[in-house]
Design an enzyme around this catalytic site. Structure first.
Site, PDB file in Angstrom:
ATOM      1  N   ALA A 144      35.343  54.903  47.542  1.00  0.00           N
ATOM      2  CA  ALA A 144      36.728  54.751  47.122  1.00  0.00           C
ATOM      3  C   ALA A 144      37.164  53.327  46.811  1.00  0.00           C
ATOM      4  CB  ALA A 144      37.655  55.337  48.192  1.00  0.00           C
ATOM      5  N   SER A 148      41.961  52.048  43.483  1.00  0.00           N
ATOM      6  CA  SER A 148      42.841  52.418  42.366  1.00  0.00           C
ATOM      7  C   SER A 148      42.817  53.921  42.099  1.00  0.00           C
ATOM      8  CB  SER A 148      42.442  51.654  41.105  1.00  0.00           C
ATOM      9  OG  SER A 148      42.597  50.266  41.285  1.00  0.00           O
ATOM     10  N   LYS A 149      41.629  54.505  42.122  1.00  0.00           N
ATOM     11  CA  LYS A 149      41.525  55.952  41.878  1.00  0.00           C
ATOM     12  C   LYS A 149      42.081  56.731  43.061  1.00  0.00           C
ATOM     13  CE  LYS A 149      37.357  55.394  39.031  1.00  0.00           C
ATOM     14  NZ  LYS A 149      37.131  53.961  39.356  1.00  0.00           N
ATOM     15  N   CYS A 280      30.572  53.420  35.721  1.00  0.00           N
ATOM     16  CA  CYS A 280      31.012  52.506  34.656  1.00  0.00           C
ATOM     17  C   CYS A 280      29.775  51.938  33.965  1.00  0.00           C
ATOM     18  CB  CYS A 280      31.910  51.398  35.213  1.00  0.00           C
ATOM     19  SG  CYS A 280      31.244  50.520  36.634  1.00  0.00           S
TER      20      CYS A 280
END
Length: 707
Positions: A144, A148-149, A280
């Site tokens: 986590a 932000s998510k 990413c």
């Protein structure tokens, strides 16, 4: 990953600066106000800068130029729901040289600190939306940090909930690094959610808990976000040093960890639930190869979902159905890999799961989503969405290996205490005893509480460096607390108050946890979870001995308790409320109830003289204040407000807008007017909120009201 015809375009944009992006907290108090400000006031200011260009200036017509570079306009992200995602394309250097941009930058900083917006890369905002979260969902964010998510997920489960209500679902945010867990806690604290639990475990060893019936291997989660550690080659625009460091071995070296985390998440997922796997990176070894291996091992337990119809406006490309693999020996196929000797296989640093095969050729890998930077001016990203169609009975380690050398697996784990041990446990947080079934060595000394209720604590202190989680028991201090604020005995969250202060000490802070979070802690009877943070702070200890309770109300916990307060609340006029925001303190010209009149108070004649100086106000109440300079400060003078304050004792109190004013100006939140935590002293009432929070609230009022 791309055809030769667009490779140059891809490389060119990867060498440019990534635009800054942010999103509005959709469940926040001021979401609509911020959206309106962005679409009207700030846009008009930028438009005015455009109008100042053209003939007679050094800027081309219709463009804003700084140092010869054109500034891209502020614009919403086309795919983000409700227009709450925004993109801006200017650097910090440009901000300093254009006043309108500097004003905008200060606005963003204030709103970010207050939790009303979150600065986040656009592609990073995508995965939570594919989880299709509802307020009742039970969510695990496996990796986590920085949070932000996780913040997005909390926004989703808190969507449209009323004041005083708690969401039926919850978010468990996990990270393997203790320091990053602290960062995660700091980031999500702005959300003030009682439905958040922060844990510190390696993702591939996240513990499996029992259900309330004591059954093993029961799923706690129907939504899992698996945003795994990756090589980060999609982030080169914001981290240019990756250009120098990148090599094919980075993705190859992380594949094994990514697969272990993803398979662990798949086992924790409830049948019918959704799991999102994301990176990413644009490397198929970290993406499609992992997805294909999960589907192989699942043996029909998992389905790759087609989400092409979700998030309309998002520019995406389908996943790759085949790809090449490069090891230390160069490019190779699966057949070539299988022909290698055992020694050469080890030297190649490749694994069978790297390669596409006949099974993967039949998989719908094109349902994966690839986000390319040159399609929509973003970073590179990969997302795959799974659903679990049936229980996955076979253990991961029992899966049939492919090729000569199978991927080394974790040993099969039992659903007991051994499951909470990571492959390499962190020094901080190592359990005191490996025998969790009879962990007597880890229990702290408990003082004699014979006069207190015998309710057992939620958790004893099993992990080093981790505070225990204990229920707040009924005693004289808590009775005084509830009496002081007029909290009824039927207060629904009263049963969900906890502290992390050890037994024998008065709690320094009291936290409120939702019923759903409490159920997780209660079923964790073997204390497998290493809990870093939980709940929202609702009461904090104060040391003023003249006050009838030892605790004040924390602003972050105020929305949860506000509907149940029957004492220590006053509703000033709009003028007084705004004055309190502007000055942070107001003089009260009357003594608090129960406070004796000071011996050296001004005489009636002196009081009358002081009162005459106050714009002709001859109220005798000003005679209470001895120091003349205090009377020159902004004060509460309306009789309706003073009448309310005659029943507000010294200590923490709540200033709440009048309902009519709040409805007219848009300050009604979840059915309640805007309220602020304050402190009433002998002659003043003072805000307990931070100056930054106060300023951003004040900015939301119309200019004519602020004057």
């Amino acid at each position: 990953i791309l055809g030769e015809e667009e490779w140059d375009t891809f490389v060119q944009i990867m060498r440019t600066q990534l635009p800054a992006t942010f999103r509005i907290n959709g469940s926040g108090k001021f979401a609509k106000a911020i959206h309106e400000k962005l679409t009207s006031e700030l846009s008009s200011k930028l438009a005015a800068a455009v109008e100042g260009s053209g003939e007679g200036t050094d800027r081309p017509l219709g463009k804003v130029m700084v140092d010869g570079e054109e500034i891209e306009p502020l614009k919403p992200l086309a795919w983000y729901p409700n227009g709450y995602g925004w993109q801006l394309g200017f650097s910090r250097n440009q901000i300093r040289k254009l006043p309108v941009l500097e004003y905008f930058h200060e606005f963003l900083k204030r709103e970010n600190d207050a939790g009303n917006i979150t600065r986040q890369e656009a592609a990073s905002m995508i995965p939570p939306f594919f989880l299709n979260v509802k307020p009742e969902n039970r969510i695990l964010d496996m990796c986590a940090a920085p949070g932000s998510k996780t913040f997005q997920l909390l926004e989703m489960i808190h969507a449209n909930h009323e004041s005083g209500e708690e969401p039926a679902g919850y978010v468990v945010a996990n990270d393997s690094d203790a320091k990053r867990c602290n960062l995660l806690t700091h980031q999500t604290k702005r959300m003030c959610s009682p439905a958040l639990l922060v844990t510190n475990h390696e993702g591939q060893s996240f513990p499996q808990l029992r259900n309330q019936a004591g059954e093993e291997n029961t799923a706690l989660f129907d939504r899992i976000l698996c945003d795994v550690p990756c090589s980060g080659d999609g982030t080169m625009r914001k981290a240019p040093d990756i250009w120098r460091r990148w090599n094919h071995g980075m993705g190859n070296g992380l594949h094994k960890l990514q697969l272990r985390i993803a398979t662990r998440a798949a086992r924790l997922l409830e049948v019918g639930g959704r799991m999102v796997y994301s990176t990413c990176s644009l490397n198929p070894i970290e993406n499609e190869a992992v997805v294909a291996e999960i589907l192989r091992r699942g043996e029909g337990s998992f389905e790759l979902l087609d989400v092409s119809g979700e998030l309309p406006g998002l520019k995406r490309r389908p996943g790759m159905r085949t790809w090449q693999v490069r090891g230390r020996n160069g490019w190779m196929t699966l057949d070539e890999f299988n022909e290698l000797s055992e020694e050469d296989m080890k030297h190649s640093k490749a694994w069978p799961s790297f390669f596409p095969d006949e099974a993967s050729d039949k998989m719908p890998l094109d349902r994966c989503c690839r986000i390319f930077p040159h399609d929509d001016n973003t970073g590179g990203f990969f997302v795959a969405v799974f659903t679990k169609t049936k229980e996955w009975k076979s253990d991961v380690a029992a899966s049939e290996p492919r090729g000569k050398s199978a991927l080394p697996e974790e040993p099969a784990q039992k659903a007991d205490a051994t499951e909470n041990e990571a492959v390499k446990p962190e020094p901080e947080g190592e359990p005191k005893s490996d025998d969790a079934k009879e962990d007597t060595t880890s229990k702290p000394e408990v003082q004699d509480n014979s006069n207190k209720p015998s309710d057992p604590p939620l958790r004893q202190k099993r992990w080093k460096g981790i505070d225990p989680i204990l229920p707040v028991l009924e005693d004289e201090a808590t009775k005084a607390l509830f009496d002081f604020y007029g909290i009824d005995s039927a207060f629904p969250i009263r049963r969900n108050l906890i502290t992390r202060t050890p037994h024998g000490c008065k709690p320094k802070r009291i936290y409120y946890i939702s019923s759903s979070i409490k159920s997780i802690i209660e079923r964790d009877r073997l204390e497998k979870l290493r809990i870093s943070a939980v709940g929202v702070k609702i009461f904090e200890k104060q040391t003023n001995e003249t006050v009838r309770t030892n605790y004040r109300i924390a602003q972050e916990g105020l929305p949860a308790i506000l509907p149940f307060l029957t004492k220590q609340v006053f509703r000033p006029t709009l003028k007084e409320f705004v004055a309190l925001l502007k000055n942070r303190t107001l003089v009260i010209p009357e003594a608090p109830p129960g406070l004796a009149k000071p011996e050296n108070v001004a005489t009636d004649d002196q009081a009358a003289g002081n009162a005459a100086k106050q714009d002709g106000d001859s109220s005798k109440s000003t005679g209470y204040i001895e120091k003349e300079h205090m009377l020159e400060r902004p004060k509460i003078s309306e009789e309706s407000t003073l009448a309310q304050l005659r029943s507000v004792h010294m200590g923490c109190c709540i200033a709440m807008m009048q309902t009519e004013d709040a409805e007219r100006l848009g300050f009604m939140f979840n059915g309640s007017p805007l309220a602020l935590s304050c402190w009433r002293g002998k002659i003043t009432v003072n805000l307990l909120t931070s100056s930054n929070e106060t300023n951003q609230i004040l900015e939301k009022f119309p200019e004519e009201v602020r004057k």
